[in-house]
Design a protein around this motif. Sequence first.
Motif, short mmCIF file in Angstrom:
data_model
loop_
_atom_site.label_atom_id
_atom_site.label_comp_id
_atom_site.label_asym_id
_atom_site.label_seq_id
_atom_site.Cartn_x
_atom_site.Cartn_y
_atom_site.Cartn_z
N GLN A 116 0.76 -1.15 -0.39
CA GLN A 116 0.14 -0.02 0.44
C GLN A 116 0.89 1.10 -0.24
O GLN A 116 0.63 1.93 -0.03
N GLU A 172 1.22 4.64 -2.94
CA GLU A 172 0.58 5.83 -2.21
C GLU A 172 1.57 6.77 -2.60
O GLU A 172 1.62 7.72 -3.61
N ARG A 219 -2.96 4.06 -7.81
CA ARG A 219 -3.52 4.61 -6.35
C ARG A 219 -5.54 4.89 -6.10
O ARG A 219 -5.68 4.77 -5.36
N ILE A 267 -4.98 -3.42 -2.47
CA ILE A 267 -3.58 -2.69 -2.68
C ILE A 267 -4.37 -0.88 -3.18
O ILE A 267 -3.12 -0.46 -3.43
#
Length: 104
Positions: A42, A46, A65, A91
Amino acid sequence: MTHRVPHRLSRAVVLLTVLGAALPAAAQSRPYAPSLSCARLQALLERSGAAVLSTGPRTYDRFVRDGRFCQSTEVTEAAWVRASDDPDCFIGYTCKEADRDDQW
């Protein structure tokens, strides 16, 4: 009669040959999702916004994202992957072509 290649030129040829052999291997490497924690996956998305991840020994996909990382004709679809600590790690999203029903 033999022709001598200047020493500098021969070193340049060797260097280019070595770099040329290494580049395809570097271009093929991508993070292997099942070996990373869900939090790390993650954080990767990001930080970078989009990433191509290996999801299995012979499978991979591009994850994003949010919709800003898709083409203008695409919409996002929620995506989960197997991570080292979570078999169903959210995810982010994948991009897919919009159906006629997916109008904005």
